[in-house]
Design a protein around this motif. Structure first.
Motif, PDB file in Angstrom:
ATOM      1  N   ARG A 236       0.834  -1.199   0.000  1.00  0.00           N
ATOM      2  CA  ARG A 236       0.000   0.000   0.000  1.00  0.00           C
ATOM      3  C   ARG A 236       0.879   1.263   0.000  1.00  0.00           C
ATOM      4  O   ARG A 236       0.594   2.238  -0.684  1.00  0.00           O
ATOM      5  N   TYR A 237       1.947   1.199   0.777  1.00  0.00           N
ATOM      6  CA  TYR A 237       2.896   2.310   0.868  1.00  0.00           C
ATOM      7  C   TYR A 237       3.630   2.504  -0.452  1.00  0.00           C
ATOM      8  O   TYR A 237       3.731   3.615  -0.976  1.00  0.00           O
ATOM      9  N   LYS A 238       4.124   1.429  -1.021  1.00  0.00           N
ATOM     10  CA  LYS A 238       4.918   1.508  -2.249  1.00  0.00           C
ATOM     11  C   LYS A 238       4.088   2.020  -3.424  1.00  0.00           C
ATOM     12  O   LYS A 238       4.581   2.798  -4.250  1.00  0.00           O
ATOM     13  N   GLU A 239       2.826   1.618  -3.509  1.00  0.00           N
ATOM     14  CA  GLU A 239       2.027   1.910  -4.687  1.00  0.00           C
ATOM     15  C   GLU A 239       1.146   3.147  -4.536  1.00  0.00           C
ATOM     16  O   GLU A 239       0.333   3.446  -5.408  1.00  0.00           O
ATOM     17  N   ALA A 240       1.322   3.900  -3.452  1.00  0.00           N
ATOM     18  CA  ALA A 240       0.555   5.136  -3.275  1.00  0.00           C
ATOM     19  C   ALA A 240       0.835   6.097  -4.425  1.00  0.00           C
ATOM     20  O   ALA A 240       1.957   6.178  -4.935  1.00  0.00           O
ATOM     21  N   ASP A 241      -0.192   6.825  -4.842  1.00  0.00           N
ATOM     22  CA  ASP A 241      -0.004   7.841  -5.878  1.00  0.00           C
ATOM     23  C   ASP A 241       0.855   8.989  -5.368  1.00  0.00           C
ATOM     24  O   ASP A 241       1.653   9.560  -6.114  1.00  0.00           O
ATOM     25  N   VAL A 242       0.680   9.318  -4.096  1.00  0.00           N
ATOM     26  CA  VAL A 242       1.440  10.410  -3.484  1.00  0.00           C
ATOM     27  C   VAL A 242       1.883   9.961  -2.097  1.00  0.00           C
ATOM     28  O   VAL A 242       1.080   9.450  -1.310  1.00  0.00           O
ATOM     29  N   LEU A 243       3.166  10.158  -1.812  1.00  0.00           N
ATOM     30  CA  LEU A 243       3.730   9.833  -0.502  1.00  0.00           C
ATOM     31  C   LEU A 243       4.257  11.121   0.137  1.00  0.00           C
ATOM     32  O   LEU A 243       5.121  11.794  -0.436  1.00  0.00           O
ATOM     33  N   ILE A 244       3.714  11.445   1.303  1.00  0.00           N
ATOM     34  CA  ILE A 244       4.114  12.651   2.024  1.00  0.00           C
ATOM     35  C   ILE A 244       4.801  12.237   3.320  1.00  0.00           C
ATOM     36  O   ILE A 244       4.218  11.530   4.146  1.00  0.00           O
ATOM     37  N   SER A 245       6.037  12.683   3.506  1.00  0.00           N
ATOM     38  CA  SER A 245       6.789  12.425   4.733  1.00  0.00           C
ATOM     39  C   SER A 245       6.654  13.626   5.650  1.00  0.00           C
ATOM     40  O   SER A 245       7.032  14.741   5.281  1.00  0.00           O
ATOM     41  N   ILE A 246       6.088  13.402   6.847  1.00  0.00           N
ATOM     42  CA  ILE A 246       5.980  14.477   7.842  1.00  0.00           C
ATOM     43  C   ILE A 246       6.900  14.105   8.996  1.00  0.00           C
ATOM     44  O   ILE A 246       6.518  13.369   9.911  1.00  0.00           O
ATOM     45  N   ALA A 247       8.105  14.594   8.937  1.00  0.00           N
ATOM     46  CA  ALA A 247       9.148  14.198   9.877  1.00  0.00           C
ATOM     47  C   ALA A 247       9.357  15.271  10.941  1.00  0.00           C
ATOM     48  O   ALA A 247       8.649  16.277  10.990  1.00  0.00           O
ATOM     49  N   CYS A 248      10.338  15.054  11.789  1.00  0.00           N
ATOM     50  CA  CYS A 248      10.678  15.999  12.847  1.00  0.00           C
ATOM     51  C   CYS A 248      12.062  16.585  12.611  1.00  0.00           C
ATOM     52  O   CYS A 248      12.924  15.950  11.997  1.00  0.00           O
TER      53      CYS A 248
END
Length: 433
Positions: free
Chosen positions: A168-180
């Motif tokens: 599910r993670y790999k095939e997402a159309d958009v991946l947003i990283s909300i880091a610190c």
């Protein structure tokens, strides 16, 4: 010179409030929206019907030394749920019909419990289709053939040639990283990249045991041979981020050490920042500079830059909003220096002077004299950037822009060294027709 769009853009937004703990949700939402829009926005990234995966940094919900729970907000170690809520709302403005998942692989078992403890639930963040613990969504323990996994072949991998990712993670159309915004005992910088390269690994494959999500056995974290940085490089390339937001509301030095979280309140940095960008390498490069660490000495940033995964050359990065040297603080790490990492050598601004300039109705011509440590020059008219010499190949700059109205205006010239220490000069001028 019209090169304003030919670089990676990173935004820095800082609250005017004195203390991070004073920030309300409305304050945070305003900061997040400004940071995202300054960095290019979501409009050309997210479409109706897209599946969007948001990956916060929820390494743990408690101090594993004392057992005390972490503060649910502005603890500096985990992504404040209010930043994620603001991002979800912005995503839904563009994509009301697609799927939005918040996915994480905590170091603490199990991830969904960590999420609930930190207000990651439908009660606090609405319009989310699922709060997903990656280890629970990737098959059974050590089930490498699970249909919930994808094996990615990486011929140019520095450490391994194949890796397993959640489907599910790999095939997402958009991946947003909300880091610190944190420093780390081994990786030096914990930002948008490490957030994915460690936290997105399925613990059912890479964890220490069925009830221990820690990834200490996955790759050595002591950096004796630099394997951690090679792993971060490889795993990030398997599924790069499409957008990065950094929670710098608090900021945290001496961040998570191998095997535990240290929640000492003395290590909170009260930064009151949100940072953003589409190029994760550029974002983490600027984050390193904000924390007073030389990004060129951070192994995985150099590896990813060399692989063409992003930009760490500051002459090709445009910082919008606050300048780096306006917000910079000295962040420590638990090991100084970790794995050869270096602090920024100087905070002395480079020197220059304007020799001559001419502004016609729609064109600027300027000559400056500057020392060799100058790496980048930006020109502003009435606080709007009109051109920049990204490589500082010569001391002459020119730019065309919209016709200026008659009256008083101001020219501002900013010069930067390789660490984005800055000098500037503002000169008034008058246009008459």
């Amino acid at each position: 010179m019209n090169s304003v769009d030919k670089y990676s853009k990173v935004s820095i937004v800082q609250s005017e409030k004195a203390w991070a703990k004073e920030l309300t949700y409305e304050d945070i939402k305003t900061m997040v929206k400004e940071a995202i829009n300054l960095a290019g926005g979501f409009n050309n990234l997210i479409k109706p019907g897209d599946t969007v995966v948001i990956k916060p940094n929820l390494v743990s919900s408690k101090d594993s030394i004392t057992g005390e729970p972490l503060d649910k907000e502005i603890n500096g170690i985990t992504t404040d749920w209010r930043i994620t809520k603001a991002v979800v709302e912005m995503v839904r403005e563009l994509n009301s019909i697609g799927k939005v998942y918040i996915m994480e692989g905590s170091a603490e078992y199990k991830t969904t419990d960590v999420m609930k403890n930190l207000n990651y639930s439908h009660e606090y963040i609405k319009d989310v289709d699922g709060f997903i613990g990656i280890e629970e969504d990737s098959g059974l323990w050590q089930d490498y053939n699970s249909p919930s996994l994808v094996k990615v072949n990486l011929p140019n991998g520095l450490l391994h040639k194949e890796y397993y990712l959640n489907k599910r993670y790999k095939e997402a159309d958009v991946l947003i990283s909300i880091a610190c915004l944190k420093t780390h005992a081994s990786a030096v910088v914990t930002g948008g990249i490490k957030n994915l390269s460690i936290g997105a690994t399925p613990a059912n494959i890479y964890g220490a045991s069925q009830t221990d999500n820690s990834r200490m056995n996955m790759v050595p974290h002591d950096n004796k041979d630099g394997d951690l940085h090679k792993w971060i490089h490889d795993y990030y390339l398997c599924r790069p981020a499409d957008f990065v937001i950094l929670d710098g509301l608090q900021g945290y030095q001496n961040g998570s050490a191998p095997g535990y979280v240290n929640s000492s309140k003395e290590d909170r940095m009260n930064m009151r920042l949100v940072m953003a960008g589409r190029d994760a390498v550029a974002v983490d490069t600027i984050a390193a500079l904000v924390m007073n660490w030389d990004p060129g000495s951070v192994g995985y940033l150099k590896y990813l830059s060399d692989s063409g995964a992003g930009v760490m050359d500051v002459t090709k990065i445009r910082v919008a909003g606050k300048a780096v040297d306006d917000v910079r603080k000295d962040f420590g790490t638990l090991k100084v220096p970790p794995s050869g990492a270096k602090r920024i050598g100087t905070k002395i601004a480079p020197r220059f002077r304007v020799k001559r300039f001419e502004v016609k109705e729609n064109e600027l011509n300027i000559d400056i004299a500057a020392f060799k440590d100058v790496k980048k020059v930006e020109y502003y008219i009435d606080d709007n950037i009109c051109s920049e010499d990204l490589n500082f190949k010569n001391i002459h700059g020119s730019s065309k822009f919209k016709k200026l109205p008659q009256g008083e205006h101001k020219l501002k010239v900013c010069v930067y060294d390789s660490f984005l220490n800055r000098s500037e000069q503002t000169i008034p001028f008058f246009i008459s027709y």
